[in-house]
Design a protein around this motif. Structure first.
Motif, mmCIF file in Angstrom:
data_model
loop_
_atom_site.group_PDB
_atom_site.id
_atom_site.type_symbol
_atom_site.label_atom_id
_atom_site.label_comp_id
_atom_site.label_asym_id
_atom_site.label_seq_id
_atom_site.Cartn_x
_atom_site.Cartn_y
_atom_site.Cartn_z
ATOM 1 N N MET A 1 -0.603 -6.141 -12.585
ATOM 2 C CA MET A 1 -1.600 -5.390 -11.543
ATOM 3 C C MET A 1 -2.795 -5.384 -12.300
ATOM 4 N N GLU A 2 -3.113 -5.261 -13.657
ATOM 5 C CA GLU A 2 -4.465 -4.956 -14.116
ATOM 6 C C GLU A 2 -5.249 -6.486 -13.879
ATOM 7 N N ALA B 1 -3.044 -3.535 2.025
ATOM 8 C CA ALA B 1 -3.498 -4.529 0.860
ATOM 9 C C ALA B 1 -2.993 -5.812 1.402
ATOM 10 N N THR C 1 -12.275 -4.908 -2.228
ATOM 11 C CA THR C 1 -11.631 -3.587 -2.492
ATOM 12 C C THR C 1 -10.724 -3.407 -1.143
ATOM 13 N N TYR C 2 -9.820 -2.503 -1.144
ATOM 14 C CA TYR C 2 -8.919 -1.994 -0.127
ATOM 15 C C TYR C 2 -9.518 -0.891 0.535
ATOM 16 N N SER D 1 0.797 -1.244 -0.142
ATOM 17 C CA SER D 1 0.032 0.079 -0.112
ATOM 18 C C SER D 1 0.760 1.280 0.079
ATOM 19 N N ARG E 1 -9.566 -9.507 -8.226
ATOM 20 C CA ARG E 1 -10.355 -8.675 -6.871
ATOM 21 C C ARG E 1 -11.736 -8.151 -7.206
ATOM 22 N N ASN E 2 -11.961 -7.749 -8.623
ATOM 23 C CA ASN E 2 -13.093 -7.290 -8.781
ATOM 24 C C ASN E 2 -14.363 -8.200 -9.101
ATOM 25 N N ASP F 1 -6.270 -6.756 -10.350
ATOM 26 C CA ASP F 1 -7.498 -5.810 -10.257
ATOM 27 C C ASP F 1 -8.972 -6.722 -10.755
ATOM 28 N N GLU G 1 -9.015 2.531 -1.446
ATOM 29 C CA GLU G 1 -9.395 2.525 -2.864
ATOM 30 C C GLU G 1 -10.815 3.416 -3.058
ATOM 31 N N LEU H 1 -1.753 -10.532 -3.298
ATOM 32 C CA LEU H 1 -0.518 -9.615 -3.881
ATOM 33 C C LEU H 1 0.770 -10.188 -3.183
ATOM 34 N N ASN I 1 -2.507 -1.447 -6.840
ATOM 35 C CA ASN I 1 -3.630 -1.771 -7.943
ATOM 36 C C ASN I 1 -2.992 -1.114 -9.036
#
Length: 347
Positions: free
Chosen positions: A330-331, A190, A343-344, A97, A337-338, A334, A347, A195, A122
């Motif tokens: 990273m994408e 995070a 979410t953190y 983070s 996680r979506n 994301d 964010e 991660l 992220n």
């Protein structure tokens, strides 16, 4: 700017080494300090890098760290470290983070950076950090050691040889019982498996298959009591029909295996987090080749050496982990996680 100025010939003429500083004094910082000390004593690296400084938010802790490893300089604040003109490369060893904020701070102070994985929390943070890096003309690279190790090239060469035919599927897992560490369970840092350990199976897959289009991601996770992910399962369906699966956990142990399955055989990589050996099998499950991985100091030396050489050559990224690969991973995380709805708080 760095005193080296991307001029290898001048640096060699003046016998200048890349002075490495560590930002943070936690567990991974100790692993890097051990590496730097060993590199300084090894003829392969002794003329390339020098362990120079460490900074922590507690001056006494930083001083004790420096004394333990023989670093000549320590600082009780990150700002003091970044004001030191002798620092050429900063290894950022803090929780995910904090990477974007601290990386930008380093770059704006004229320091090249080697950022511990995961690069940021992220993709938005990654793009922000890389935009600053590109504007600065300084080196910015992600410290995910498996990307830099000789084992990666060995695996690439075996696959390219055609010995297992056409690769159709890859499977990788990495699980450690590490939920007792605060950074692993804290959403503000995070935390979670993805991660910290899940990033390795995804990188293993990406190294084997490359940046091919993904049609569909099927994934699930079991949450920890703090809300971060404890166990993960991820299946990637690629547009060309190739498939890959990844598993990660911070609660249990696994065999840490990497498996590459082809039309004429398969490859087994022992421990994707630091490949110890590579076995090749044919379609009859007979072992046809075993490949030993070269002896290493700690395994971290390869990313340090790549970063140092990139600085001396005036490069802004390392070929082993270019910016595009960092952003792609990273994408992907994301997107995963979506799907989980995770979410953190920041964010």
């Amino acid at each position: 700017m760095s005193r080296l100025n991307g001029n290898r010939a001048q640096a060699q003429a003046e016998h200048l080494k890349v002075n490495v500083a560590i930002l943070g004094a936690g567990r991974i910082a100790h692993a890097m300090a051990t590496t730097l000390v060993k590199m300084a004593a090894d003829p392969h690296y002794a003329d390339l890098v020098a362990p120079y400084a460490v900074a922590a938010r507690d001056g006494e802790r930083a001083a004790a760290f420096a004394a333990q490893y023989g670093f000549p300089v320590s600082y009780g604040s990150y700002e003091e470290l970044l004001a030191d003109p002798q620092v050429d490369l900063v290894y950022i060893a803090t929780p995910h983070s904090l990477h974007a904020e601290q990386g930008i701070m380093c770059l704006q102070a004229g320091k090249n950076i080697l950022v511990e994985k995961s690069f940021t929390a992220n993709a938005a943070q990654a793009r922000e950090l890389l935009a600053v890096a590109e504007a600065s003309g300084l080196l910015c690279t992600e410290a995910i050691w498996t990307r830099y190790m000789p084992s990666r090239r060995m695996i690439d060469d075996i696959v390219a040889s055609g010995v297992i035919g056409e690769v159709k599927m890859v499977d990788a897992n990495l699980c450690y019982p590490v939920s007792g560490k605060a950074r692993m369970t804290d959403p503000m840092l995070a935390g979670g498996a993805l991660l910290d350990v899940g990033v390795y199976p995804l990188n293993f897959i990406d190294m084997v298959l490359g940046p091919r289009p993904i049609d569909r991601i099927v994934t699930s996770m079991t949450p920890y009591e703090t809300g971060v992910d404890a166990h993960d399962a991820i299946t990637l369906h690629y547009a060309d029909g190739t498939m890959a699966t990844a598993q990660a956990s911070m609660l249990v142990s696994s065999d840490r295996g990497g498996y590459i399955w082809g039309t004429d055989g398969y490859i087994v990589c022992q421990n994707i987090n630091n490949v110890e050996g590579i076995d090749v099998y044919n379609n009859d499950h007979a072992l046809v080749a075993h490949h030993d991985v070269p002896a290493q100091l700690t395994g971290y030396e390869y990313q340090v050496a790549d970063a140092a050489n990139a600085i001396l050559d005036g490069l802004t990224e390392c070929a082993a982990m270019p910016h595009a690969d960092t952003v792609r991973i990273m994408e992907l995380m994301d997107q995963v996680r979506n799907q989980w709805g995770l979410t953190y708080p920041f964010e």
